[in-house]
Design a protein around this motif. Sequence first.
Motif, PDB file in Angstrom:
ATOM      1  N   UNK A   1       0.811  -1.223   0.000  1.00  0.00           N
ATOM      2  CA  UNK A   1       0.000   0.000   0.000  1.00  0.00           C
ATOM      3  C   UNK A   1       0.842   1.271   0.000  1.00  0.00           C
ATOM      4  N   UNK A   2       1.965   1.290   0.698  1.00  0.00           N
ATOM      5  CA  UNK A   2       2.726   2.536   0.825  1.00  0.00           C
ATOM      6  C   UNK A   2       3.235   3.026  -0.529  1.00  0.00           C
ATOM      7  N   UNK A   3       3.930   2.224  -1.324  1.00  0.00           N
ATOM      8  CA  UNK A   3       4.399   2.746  -2.617  1.00  0.00           C
ATOM      9  C   UNK A   3       3.261   3.129  -3.568  1.00  0.00           C
ATOM     10  N   UNK A   4       2.115   2.507  -3.405  1.00  0.00           N
ATOM     11  CA  UNK A   4       0.987   2.775  -4.300  1.00  0.00           C
ATOM     12  C   UNK A   4       0.525   4.225  -4.236  1.00  0.00           C
ATOM     13  N   UNK A   5       0.554   4.826  -3.058  1.00  0.00           N
ATOM     14  CA  UNK A   5       0.056   6.192  -2.923  1.00  0.00           C
ATOM     15  C   UNK A   5       1.116   7.217  -2.589  1.00  0.00           C
TER      16      UNK A   5
ATOM     17  N   UNK B   1      -2.524   3.645  -9.975  1.00  0.00           N
ATOM     18  CA  UNK B   1      -2.449   2.640 -11.040  1.00  0.00           C
ATOM     19  C   UNK B   1      -3.626   2.760 -12.016  1.00  0.00           C
ATOM     20  N   UNK B   2      -3.951   3.980 -12.391  1.00  0.00           N
ATOM     21  CA  UNK B   2      -5.016   4.272 -13.358  1.00  0.00           C
ATOM     22  C   UNK B   2      -6.405   3.893 -12.844  1.00  0.00           C
ATOM     23  N   UNK B   3      -6.544   3.666 -11.541  1.00  0.00           N
ATOM     24  CA  UNK B   3      -7.826   3.335 -10.920  1.00  0.00           C
ATOM     25  C   UNK B   3      -8.225   4.488  -9.999  1.00  0.00           C
TER      26      UNK B   3
END
Length: 189
Positions: A44-48, A173-175
């Motif tokens: 989760x951390x790198x995602x946001x 991620x385009x979502x």
Amino acid sequence: MAALSLPVRSLSYPDPALSDGRIGLRRWRETDVECIRLAGMDPRIPRGTTVPAVYTPDEGLAFIHRQWRRVESGEGVSQAIVEAASDRAVGLMWVAVRPQPHVGGLGYWIVPPARGQGVATAAVRLAVPWVMDAWDLRRLEAWVEPENLASQRVLSRAGFQQEGRLRNFLTHDHQSSDALVFSIIPPRD
């Protein structure tokens, strides 16, 4: 978009560094790369954030250098959340300049091994009075994904109130996903 024009003194690190005796907030150091490595292992951390999802020592240092530049660019103040006794970095506390006058933003993350110990709540409680005073804020807000119940509890325990939902506000991620809005304002006299 240009950064909000705050007094220069506002965009500096707290001096002295903030601590409650157990948890502290301080400027990132190059020796904090282990914290960045652990953060990158959490999906989760790198995602946001800009935490590298694939860690290398060079990427860890690049992340820390980006945090330093946030103050220099007028974007905000990024600090390491540390265990006071060991000075070991276990997370990030980010206070951002918002385009609206007297409004700031708050973000944070904690590495998985340090979660569930009240670290995030303590860090938010340290940051809020400092930034409200230093930046002369009338509102500090945080945006949280609806499924992030732990972060919602942190903000509630630190005195934030949930105000509403911003639909399709965040993009990863385009979502698109919604964001719950939490805020805290100074007590009225």
